[in-house]
Structures are given as C-alpha cells and as structure tokens.
Design a protein around this motif. Sequence first.
Motif, PDB file in Angstrom:
ATOM      1  N   GLY A  34       0.956  -1.151   0.129  1.00 35.58           N
ATOM      2  CA  GLY A  34      -0.167  -0.019   0.020  1.00 35.58           C
ATOM      3  C   GLY A  34       0.851   1.344  -0.100  1.00 35.58           C
ATOM      4  O   GLY A  34       0.589   2.382  -0.608  1.00 35.58           O
ATOM      5  N   GLY A  40      -0.385  -1.458  -6.436  1.00 29.11           N
ATOM      6  CA  GLY A  40      -1.619  -1.250  -5.579  1.00 29.11           C
ATOM      7  C   GLY A  40      -2.027  -2.784  -5.089  1.00 29.11           C
ATOM      8  O   GLY A  40      -1.121  -3.751  -5.315  1.00 29.11           O
ATOM      9  N   GLY A  41      -2.921  -2.890  -4.209  1.00 31.80           N
ATOM     10  CA  GLY A  41      -3.305  -3.987  -3.694  1.00 31.80           C
ATOM     11  C   GLY A  41      -3.733  -5.173  -4.913  1.00 31.80           C
ATOM     12  O   GLY A  41      -3.442  -6.349  -4.450  1.00 31.80           O
ATOM     13  N   THR A  42      -4.172  -4.705  -5.997  1.00 28.43           N
ATOM     14  CA  THR A  42      -4.500  -5.705  -7.070  1.00 28.43           C
ATOM     15  C   THR A  42      -3.027  -6.230  -7.449  1.00 28.43           C
ATOM     16  O   THR A  42      -3.130  -7.616  -7.681  1.00 28.43           O
ATOM     17  CB  THR A  42      -5.146  -4.895  -8.416  1.00 28.43           C
ATOM     18  OG1 THR A  42      -6.184  -4.000  -7.590  1.00 28.43           O
ATOM     19  CG2 THR A  42      -5.615  -5.849  -9.292  1.00 28.43           C
ATOM     20  N   TYR A  68      -5.163  -7.319   1.144  1.00 32.56           N
ATOM     21  CA  TYR A  68      -6.028  -6.349   0.711  1.00 32.56           C
ATOM     22  C   TYR A  68      -6.342  -5.338   1.937  1.00 32.56           C
ATOM     23  O   TYR A  68      -6.210  -4.177   1.722  1.00 32.56           O
ATOM     24  CB  TYR A  68      -7.289  -7.094   0.444  1.00 32.56           C
ATOM     25  CG  TYR A  68      -8.223  -6.005  -0.457  1.00 32.56           C
ATOM     26  CD1 TYR A  68      -7.932  -5.045  -0.882  1.00 32.56           C
ATOM     27  CD2 TYR A  68      -9.695  -6.606  -0.659  1.00 32.56           C
ATOM     28  CE1 TYR A  68      -8.952  -4.156  -1.593  1.00 32.56           C
ATOM     29  CE2 TYR A  68     -10.472  -6.120  -1.603  1.00 32.56           C
ATOM     30  CZ  TYR A  68     -10.170  -4.613  -1.882  1.00 32.56           C
ATOM     31  OH  TYR A  68     -11.102  -4.093  -2.572  1.00 32.56           O
ATOM     32  N   ALA A  71      -3.208  -3.291   2.591  1.00 30.87           N
ATOM     33  CA  ALA A  71      -2.898  -2.467   1.398  1.00 30.87           C
ATOM     34  C   ALA A  71      -4.066  -1.203   1.624  1.00 30.87           C
ATOM     35  O   ALA A  71      -3.751   0.143   1.167  1.00 30.87           O
ATOM     36  CB  ALA A  71      -3.148  -2.656   0.305  1.00 30.87           C
ATOM     37  N   GLY A  75      -2.120   2.482   1.848  1.00 36.53           N
ATOM     38  CA  GLY A  75      -2.290   3.338   0.789  1.00 36.53           C
ATOM     39  C   GLY A  75      -2.480   4.892   1.352  1.00 36.53           C
ATOM     40  O   GLY A  75      -1.969   5.777   0.561  1.00 36.53           O
ATOM     41  N   GLU A  87      -2.565   4.209  -3.465  1.00 41.63           N
ATOM     42  CA  GLU A  87      -3.459   3.404  -4.088  1.00 41.63           C
ATOM     43  C   GLU A  87      -4.338   4.295  -4.935  1.00 41.63           C
ATOM     44  O   GLU A  87      -4.810   5.385  -4.092  1.00 41.63           O
ATOM     45  CB  GLU A  87      -4.054   2.680  -2.994  1.00 41.63           C
ATOM     46  CG  GLU A  87      -3.316   1.554  -2.234  1.00 41.63           C
ATOM     47  CD  GLU A  87      -3.314   0.624  -2.894  1.00 41.63           C
ATOM     48  OE1 GLU A  87      -4.012  -0.095  -3.741  1.00 41.63           O
ATOM     49  OE2 GLU A  87      -1.933  -0.104  -2.638  1.00 41.63           O
ATOM     50  N   TRP A  89      -7.556   4.320  -4.432  1.00 43.48           N
ATOM     51  CA  TRP A  89      -8.639   4.917  -3.530  1.00 43.48           C
ATOM     52  C   TRP A  89      -8.252   5.932  -2.566  1.00 43.48           C
ATOM     53  O   TRP A  89      -9.119   6.759  -1.842  1.00 43.48           O
ATOM     54  CB  TRP A  89      -9.371   3.742  -2.776  1.00 43.48           C
ATOM     55  CG  TRP A  89      -8.175   2.817  -2.019  1.00 43.48           C
ATOM     56  CD1 TRP A  89      -7.907   3.346  -1.012  1.00 43.48           C
ATOM     57  CD2 TRP A  89      -7.904   1.341  -2.474  1.00 43.48           C
ATOM     58  NE1 TRP A  89      -7.006   1.973  -0.734  1.00 43.48           N
ATOM     59  CE2 TRP A  89      -7.243   1.222  -1.321  1.00 43.48           C
ATOM     60  CE3 TRP A  89      -8.457   0.804  -3.485  1.00 43.48           C
ATOM     61  CZ2 TRP A  89      -6.337   0.082  -1.465  1.00 43.48           C
ATOM     62  CZ3 TRP A  89      -7.868  -0.529  -3.486  1.00 43.48           C
ATOM     63  CH2 TRP A  89      -6.936  -0.983  -2.608  1.00 43.48           C
ATOM     64  N   SER A  90      -6.716   6.133  -2.571  1.00 45.03           N
ATOM     65  CA  SER A  90      -6.292   7.093  -1.656  1.00 45.03           C
ATOM     66  C   SER A  90      -5.988   8.449  -2.230  1.00 45.03           C
ATOM     67  O   SER A  90      -5.360   9.336  -1.740  1.00 45.03           O
ATOM     68  CB  SER A  90      -5.280   6.519  -0.729  1.00 45.03           C
ATOM     69  OG  SER A  90      -4.231   6.196  -1.579  1.00 45.03           O
ATOM     70  N   THR A 274     -12.434   2.874  -5.295  1.00 39.82           N
ATOM     71  CA  THR A 274     -11.935   4.156  -5.598  1.00 39.82           C
ATOM     72  C   THR A 274     -13.205   5.122  -6.016  1.00 39.82           C
ATOM     73  O   THR A 274     -12.921   6.209  -5.334  1.00 39.82           O
ATOM     74  CB  THR A 274     -11.151   4.195  -6.854  1.00 39.82           C
ATOM     75  OG1 THR A 274     -10.226   3.210  -6.823  1.00 39.82           O
ATOM     76  CG2 THR A 274     -10.437   5.247  -7.715  1.00 39.82           C
ATOM     77  N   THR A 330      -9.337  -5.736  -7.324  1.00 41.62           N
ATOM     78  CA  THR A 330      -8.573  -6.825  -6.228  1.00 41.62           C
ATOM     79  C   THR A 330      -9.437  -8.136  -6.050  1.00 41.62           C
ATOM     80  O   THR A 330      -8.756  -9.164  -6.076  1.00 41.62           O
ATOM     81  CB  THR A 330      -8.189  -6.056  -4.940  1.00 41.62           C
ATOM     82  OG1 THR A 330      -7.635  -4.682  -5.176  1.00 41.62           O
ATOM     83  CG2 THR A 330      -7.224  -6.979  -4.198  1.00 41.62           C
TER      84      THR A 330
END
Lengths: 505, 332
Positions: A34, A40-42, A68, A71, A75, A87, A89-90, A274, A330
């Motif tokens: 993260g 990324g987590g993915t 997950y 992360a 992130g 990440e 989403w961050s 996201t 992810t």
Amino acid sequence: MESLANLAYGFDLAFSPYNLFVAGIGVLFGVIIGILPGLGGTSGVAILLPLTFVMPPSSAIVFLSCIYWGALFGGAITSILFNIPGEPWSVATMFDGHPMATSGRAGQALGSAFVPGFFSALIAVLLFTFFAPPLADFALRFGPPENFAVLLLAFSTFTGLGGGSPAKAFAVTAIGFMLATVGLDFVTGRPRLTFGSITMLSGFSFITVSIGLFGIGEILYSAEETLEIKGVRARVGLKDFTVVLQTIWRNIASFFTGTLLGFWIGIMPGTGATPASFLSYGLAKKLSRHPEKFGTGIPEGVMATETAAHAAGIGALLPMITLGIPGSPTAAVILGGLYIWGLLPGPQLFTEQKEFVWGLIASMYIGNAMGVLLCLFLVPFFAAIMRIPSPILTPIIVLLSLIGAYAVNNSTFDIWLVLIFGLIGYVFKKLNYPLAPLVVALVLGDITEEVLRQSLILSNGSISIFFTRPIAAFFVAIAVTLFFLPALARFWRWIEGKSLLPAKG
Amino acid sequence: METRRFLVSLLFGVSFVFFETWSNVNAWEPTKPVEFIIMAGQGGGADKYARLISGLVDKHNLAPVPMVPINKVGGAGAVAMDYVHGKKGDDHTIMITLSSFVMTPIAQKLPFNYKAFTPISLLALDNFFLWVHKDSPWKSVADVVSAAKERSLKVGGTGSKQEDELIFTFFEQRAGLKPFSYVPFKGGGTVAANLVGKHIEASVNNPSEGLPHYPSKLRALATFAENRHTGSKQFKELPTVKELGYDISYQMMRGIFGPPDMPKEAREFYAGLMKKVFDLRDFQGFLGKNVLDAKYLKGDDFAKWVEKYNKLHVEVMNKAGWAKDTTARLSR
C-alpha cells in the motif's frame, strides 16, 4: 442465530497459530504494498497469489484478503506524507491529508485515516456477517442504468470541488474527460485519440496522471517557492488520538454515510473502492457546514475518503463470494485464486465450504484489527519522515514516483507520462487551476461513459430508461437536487429577502 | 567410518549421474526468470491461467527459474502483442493468449498478425454455453431462434468485437436472425450478473462464469462446442448448437506463444514444460471443474491449428464488417 455459531466456528479457525501467522504476514505485506505507489493491492495480491498454492484454501483466502486490508491501510500513508497516491482509492485522501501533514499535523492526519477506516471496516464486516446473501440478491437489481445514476450522484457532489474559478474547474474537468476517452473505445472496439500509436491504446491510467500532477507537480512547485529547508515539526502524542475520536464523534453522520455508501458501492459489481472514496468525499463536503474548508487540511476530509474506501474493500468481497462477480479489481484477482484452489464461488459456498467462508469472515475482523494496530504503532515513525530535510526527502519521493508509475502497467512510457504530467501539474498550480476535478473526471469518466452507453443500447437510445426504472430514478432525483442545491439556496434566500421587504415598508 | 564414506561417495555418484542425464535431456534451459506476458488485465481469464501455470511450475519444481506473470493491458491485446513482437529472437519471454490473439490484428491496423509469433503449445479450449434466465420462457435453442426472428434480442457479453460478440454474430449469420442488441461488459462475471438481474435476455458465458448461478438462477440451453461434454457430470446431456441444426462451433484458445524467431531449443523447452504442466493432476482437475476441453498440441500441429482458427475468424469478421478495411466506413 446460525450466523453467530458459524462466526464462532470461523474465529476458531482463524485463531489457529498457522492462520494467525499467515494473516499477520499478509497484513504486513499489504501495508508495504500500500505504501509503495503504483504497486496497488491488485498487483500485490496477484504477485503473491502463487504463494497460496501450498496452503489449504481457507488459509490462502485469509492470506490474500489480509494483503488487501493491509493495502487499504498503507495506501493512505503515501498520500498523506508525500502527496503521491499509494493506492487508487487514496487519491482523495491527499486533498486534505497532505496539507495537514505539511502543516505539522501528520500524526493527526494518519490517525484520521486509520481509526475511522478501522471502525468503518468493522461495521462493514458486521453487515457482511449477517446479511451477505440478501445484500447480494439486491445488488443484482443494479444494472447499467442504476450504476449510471449512482455515478451521476458522484458527479453532482463534485461540482465546485477545489474552489476557485468555476470556469477553470470546468476546463480541467473537460481535460479529464478527454484523457479518459483515449485508448480503445470500449463499446465499438475502435481506437480513439491514439494517433495510430500502439502504446496509446492503453490510454491514461489515472494513477500515472495523479502521481505526476500531484506528486511531481507539488515538488516542482515547492522547490521554487522555498529554498530553505522546511523540516516540519511533527509531534505525535495521545492528544492526536483524542482529536481523531472527536472528529468522528462530531461528524458521526458523515462517518456513517461514508461507511454505508462505501460498503454499497463496493458490493455493486465493477466499481470498487475508488469511486466510493470520491463520492464519499464529495458528499461530505456538500453536506458539511463549512464546505470551503475542505481541501485545506481538515480531518473530516481524510475521514470521509478512508471510511468509504475501507467499507468498499469489504463490500467488494461480498458479490465475489456469493455470486462469483468481483466487486473490485482486487476482488477479481482473489476470485481467480478461488478457481485455482478448486472452489466455485456462489451461494453454495456458504453451505458446502463453511470452513472457507467463515474463516474468511473471521479474518476480516482479525486482519483489520491487526492492520490498524500495526499502522497506529508506526504513526510516530511515519510522522518523523516529515522531519527529514527536503533535499534528502525530495529525491526519494521522485524515485518512488517513477517506480510507482512503471509498476502500474510495466511500461516505460508511463515514466515519461509522469514527468510530463508533473510539468502540467506545476503550470496548473502556478495558474491556479484546480487539479482535483481533472483526476475525478478521469477516473469516473471512464466508468460513467461505459454504463451510460450500455444503458442506451438496452433502451435503444432513449434516455427514459433512467426515469422509468425506480432505483435509477431515485438516484437521478437526488443527483439533480444536489446539482441545483446551490441555485435553489440562492433562490430561497432571495424569496426570504423579498418577503421581508413589505414588512419593512 | 567406512559406511559413512561409502554413503557420501554414493551420494556424489548418484547426483553426478542425475546431473549428467538432466543436462543431456535438456540441452537448453532458461538461465534467468522468464517473463510470462498476459495479454489481459489482472483477474481476467488469461490472467487466471498464467498465474495457475506459474504457480504449478513453482510448486512442482518443473523449471530451474520462476515464470513471472506480467500483465500488459490495452488495445484488446495489441499492447502485449506489440511488446512480445519487439523481442525478436528472445528466449526468456512467452505469452499466454486468447482469441484476441487472432482477432485484434484482423480488427485493428497493426504491423503484425498471429503469423509473426512462435507457436509453442495449445493447452485447453474454453467453452461457451447459451444461457438464459431460469424464469425465461425460452426452454430451448429453437425458442430463442424463433424469438430472435421476431425482434432484436438484448444480449450481453465480454468486450466489444471479441469472442462473445463474435459468437452472437456467428449465430445471427447462420440462423438468419434479426441483429442482436449487443451490450458489452468488462468481465464475464458481470455479464452473468446482468443476466441473473434480468437486465439482458441471453449470454454466451463460459461455464465457469455461469456455474455460480446454475441451476438456481440460470438455464443452459446448449454448448457452442463441436461435441457434447461427455466428461462433465452436470452438462453431459447438454446438446450442441450444431446438432440442433445451426452450423456453428466455436471454442476459445488457451495457448502459449513466443516472440518472433524464438530459437528452436527454447521453443522445445517451453513446449516440454507446458506438457508437464498439462499432465499434472492439479491442472486437469482445474480444467474439468470449469468444463474446459483439455487439448495439448505443439510445434507444427499447433501452427496448423492456429491457421485454421484464424481463417474462421477472418470469415465471420469480414461478413460482419469488423475487419479493418471495411469498418472504416461502417461503424455501429
């Protein structure tokens, strides 16, 4: 309660020394992944997936899901400290988190990410534990028109994001939409704006763009602004913790909206954490008593994003387990793991593979608790990073940015893109163009176009599909209201003013 | 003391002999990690196979170096193909492919097509079923055909102008149906969810994508494969579309290719490695559970197979107006 008995059974499994060990390693890996931008987590889950072949499926899923969760926590760290999204989403975490960190409140900013994130994950897991199958059934009622309506809602909350001149915000939004169209058009399968180049077919990843615009752009800007070493003093104490708890308490409504919204968007197939994070941030700002303070460094901003992201992370696993549909990229990789371990997702998992399902659910509690403890424990250390003099810290950030850009798609072209967008970010900042609307348009533009065009194929081109389907109509109505709220408020004040006049005379 | 010395020398002798035979049998071996290029994103079908194969190679110690899966996303596989195409003569790069390997060069203007790449081996053929909702009035392919002759049905599939839409177009051409209203989605799981949620009326999902909802929510009407799936417990009674009188058979290639002009020894090594993977019980179990047809081909047999496979795509895509020279004018 059958769920409770099953959950107790799940905890029994999850607390076995081996599973605890696997969970701990997963969370640790996750936090590191993260923190590294771009990775990324993915990708993290995908890279570590082959490691799970030597584990029983119930431990394998604990391991992957704990990566997950880790992360999700990690992130936020990069976003807050370096203004680089760790990440996808961050990204929205940066809007308030980074200004907080640069003004010496790094510890508080990190706390506002971790603690609400943990509580929202906890609520999401509780919902998951008791309502998974009915929620999944409800999610199936969301087709393309319903998804479009929800995304429209996200856009309506983002009008006026970033402040400043509306014309400038409009211009950067348009650029964001334009960048989103580059690549292979999803509906016709034809290239758009690629100018015959194969590299351009991949389009612009919004992670690359935001690393450039925010990370590199910020560095160029601050390099010019101050030559003296900033060395922000970041003291971390128990006081920060109480501030964080107070923030949650004072914004309890925003906390619950973020959590429930995030959880639900996570469940909806194909969206993920996201868009949830952006929508929650936008909504928190829209409903706040002091929206103008968003983006200047307030804990509510960080909290809004992170609650939604964490809840969405949990939500994304729900349709994966019950329906075999990944709620996020992810989750898609974890789903691949399920097939590889020889399990078939679906409602029958709950009856045939109790060990697997309830072990996973128990690990959601344990993994998130481990994640928050680990991160909180490390807050003083992370905050201390801000005390490193910028001549040393800056090159490290640049290096991290470039590695991150490469990691997104293993493409050297992306490294150039980061540098180009860094320059663009610098110029925009100089000219007072807001950057946030560009990124929002880029990330949401893509998905929104997809569901809009899918809906229109379903309706043979008629937009009535958004008004005749009840769920879609409901969200469209809220979106339209939010859109016109500022105008309505002005009109209301005007009416009030008028009615006061005769009284005076 | 004596026995100890004996044991040590025996160990040396055995390992020496072993090493000798090993190096004789395998004249060439990779010396650094192999780039395993995936022409699709993380979590997709090709990704699943690549990570399964690389994991199995690790688990069973089949190769001296790891195979590192790397996703190259974009342009319906064009970006990955371009990357591997640029590695002419390289012996440490292989690519896992799907139908877009032949379809993308037909549909887009690219400086290469399938012929440029070195065929290594075919591993499996993925199947497609015709699915409808369980509440649907259509109980057979004939029901769907008669409805589709009346009006344009709303159907969904993965991607645009890729295998799912190809099958619907194929069906449309051979059965003389009204053009389908085809809705592209990003993943097969999402397509199945939209069918379960009754947002679309039919799909051609892979068995693994339909299975989570079968038989509670979805009904399989037929398979597009050449033959019935006699080895499958659930689907051995499922008729083929062909036996029902529509001359269609289609399966998706899961194969491995190398860069142009890959050295012969390397090609042999990877073909052998894939055979070892193919023979593993783990791999066969995976295929069986997901109703895939196991089929191993290598070398010239595989090259010939791909040629035929490409021809079928050219035919259908030309007729549908998807090939690059005709579609410049005809967009949807």
